[in-house]
Design an enzyme around this catalytic site. Structure first.
Site, PDB file in Angstrom:
ATOM      1  N   SER B  46       0.873  -1.172   0.000  1.00 57.44           N
ATOM      2  CA  SER B  46       0.000   0.000   0.000  1.00 57.44           C
ATOM      3  C   SER B  46       0.909   1.221   0.000  1.00 57.44           C
ATOM      4  O   SER B  46       1.788   1.334   0.860  1.00 57.44           O
ATOM      5  CB  SER B  46      -0.913  -0.016   1.227  1.00 57.44           C
ATOM      6  N   GLU B  47       0.729   2.116  -0.973  1.00 56.13           N
ATOM      7  CA  GLU B  47       1.753   3.139  -1.205  1.00 56.13           C
ATOM      8  C   GLU B  47       1.900   4.156  -0.078  1.00 56.13           C
ATOM      9  O   GLU B  47       2.872   4.896  -0.037  1.00 56.13           O
ATOM     10  CB  GLU B  47       1.536   3.843  -2.548  1.00 56.13           C
ATOM     11  N   ASN B  48       0.948   4.190   0.847  1.00 59.41           N
ATOM     12  CA  ASN B  48       1.137   5.076   1.998  1.00 59.41           C
ATOM     13  C   ASN B  48       2.120   4.499   3.014  1.00 59.41           C
ATOM     14  O   ASN B  48       2.459   5.174   3.980  1.00 59.41           O
ATOM     15  CB  ASN B  48      -0.207   5.387   2.675  1.00 59.41           C
TER      16      ASN B  48
END
Lengths: 235, 208
Positions: B46-48
């Site tokens: 998840s890119e966060n």
């Protein structure tokens, strides 16, 4: 003077009209809530805000928008941020939307003493318009420049008096990078611990990048989209 | 019968190799993990800032500081890790993510993808879409074959603002599975009962 501050006012000293401010957080997750509120009370004008979302659902940095503090925004995603949509439509704020990886790398470069870099992201899109394109090993890359700021307002789970930080889960996001890219980094920490209480190998961000530390115990930590799954039967 | 959303998710799940690092876009792609074949291990990115994202939490176990890139509450699996955004995008842009499954508004036969802005529409923003599209080793698109108004989404060339050029490897729609091959789309398979003529009528590019 040490780095630990006793009030929001002290922590935000020196923020004036026209300041550029990075604010950590992925939407409302990992917000320096007390510092964000403190800026609204201090009410500097014509700010440049550098933050992934600029608030959402009327919370967080939406308060800066609604108080008319902001002239310019660098962000990556607007989404359902109605306050920002309205101000973009009115033309009251100048919004630059960047790819998220470029957004954070521009800050990383600033903090690392690198004035510009080539990235494959955005080549052939509006993001690359007017920027230098260069080919390396048969692939095109676009030149992006470092992004600096006067202040970074970030949240950490633990800080010590030297400003060594530990973050918690996905509240980390942009915060440690912003800390490197700003002249003055102000940390709102959930817990202030003594020197030596964070093991040297467990420091996520060394104190060299932190100028001020404000312990704040209570946070709202609003959830934007609460999503759950059913418990298994009899579980 | 065209593919249902669940059929599309199950078909997409077949594209994932054992042990793969996978980033899922918002919407249809989030259904995919429910249809992974038994025993196949994947690591969701998840890119966060999560590698090893787990399912949504049980009610009452939500942690406001454990969210996905859609800002939904999630969990982290054993072996998972959290990191800052620069590390996350080094993972993405540096080619360490094996597969990204993205939604799209338009897909070009030349592999271009448009999934972040509609001309004249409300600007939602770019988020991680351009980095994921430019940097992932493989790009799989999941989308309805036509818009709600019945307009083709698979086109010879995209007309909406692009997310990335020439990156799409495969498209799964309700009508079948298609690979962009330059001037047209190669039909990999058709959904059960779907005729090629229907796909031709609903695709604004040649079928090969």
């Amino acid at each position: 003077m040490g780095k630990v501050r006793e009030s929001v006012e002290q922590a935000l000293e020196g923020i004036e009209d026209g300041a550029s401010i990075m604010v950590g957080g992925f939407g409302l997750c990992g917000n320096a809530e007390a510092l964000i509120r403190g800026v609204v009370e201090k009410a500097p004008k014509e700010l440049t805000l550098i933050s992934n979302n600029a608030g959402n659902l009327g919370k967080g940095l939406a308060a800066w928008l609604n108080a008319g503090l902001i002239r310019k925004i660098f962000c990556t995603y607007v989404g359902n941020n109605e306050d920002l949509h309205r101000m973009m439509a009115d033309g009251t704020v100048d919004v630059t939307i960047l790819p998220q990886g470029t957004f954070v790398e521009r800050m990383r470069a600033a903090g690392a003493g690198i004035p510009a870099f080539f990235t494959p992201t955005g080549v052939g899109t509006v993001v690359a318009e007017g920027k230098e394109i260069r080919e390396f090993d048969g692939r095109e890359y676009v030149l992006e420049e470092a992004l600096h700021a006067d202040f970074a307002l970030i949240r950490a789970a633990e800080a010590d008096p030297f400003g060594n930080l530990r973050f918690y889960r996905t509240a980390r996001n942009f915060s440690p990078i912003m800390a490197t890219a700003a002249k003055t980094t102000v940390v709102e920490c959930d817990q202030l611990v003594g020197l030596g209480e964070i093991d040297p190998d467990d420091v996520h961000l060394p104190g060299a990048f932190v100028q001020r530390v404000l312990p704040v115990a209570e946070h709202e930590d609003a959830i934007e989209y609460r999503t759950t799954r059913p418990r298994p039967e009899g579980g | 019968m065209p593919f249902s959303k669940q059929d599309m998710a199950a078909r997409a799940a077949q594209e994932i190799e054992d042990g793969a690092i996978v980033n899922l876009g918002i919407g249809l792609p989030t259904l995919v993990p429910d249809y992974l074949p038994e025993g196949r291990e994947i690591w969701l990115q998840s890119e966060n800032g999560i590698l090893g994202m787990g399912p949504y939490p049980y009610e009452g176990e939500e942690d406001p500081q454990v969210i996905n890139a859609g800002k939904q509450t999630v969990t982290i699996v054993d072996g998972g890790s959290c990191f800052d955004s620069a590390t996350s995008f080094a993972m993405i842009r540096g080619g360490h993510v094996d597969l990204s499954i993205l939604g799209a508004m338009q897909i070009g036969a030349n592999g271009d993808i448009a999934n972040w802005a509609i001309p004249g529409g409300r600007t939602m923003g770019i988020g991680g879409a351009m980095d994921l599209a430019a940097g992932s080793k493989r790009i799989l698109v999941m989308s309805t074959h036509v818009t709600k108004k019945g307009k083709p989404k698979l086109l010879r060339r995209c007309s909406f603002p692009l997310t990335a050029v020439g990156v799409v490897d495969r498209v799964i729609t309700d009508l079948g599975v298609f690979d962009p091959v330059g001037e047209g789309f190669r039909v990999v398979e058709l959904a059960p009962g779907v005729e090629r003529a229907e796909v031709e009528a609903k695709t604004d590019a040649a079928l090969e």
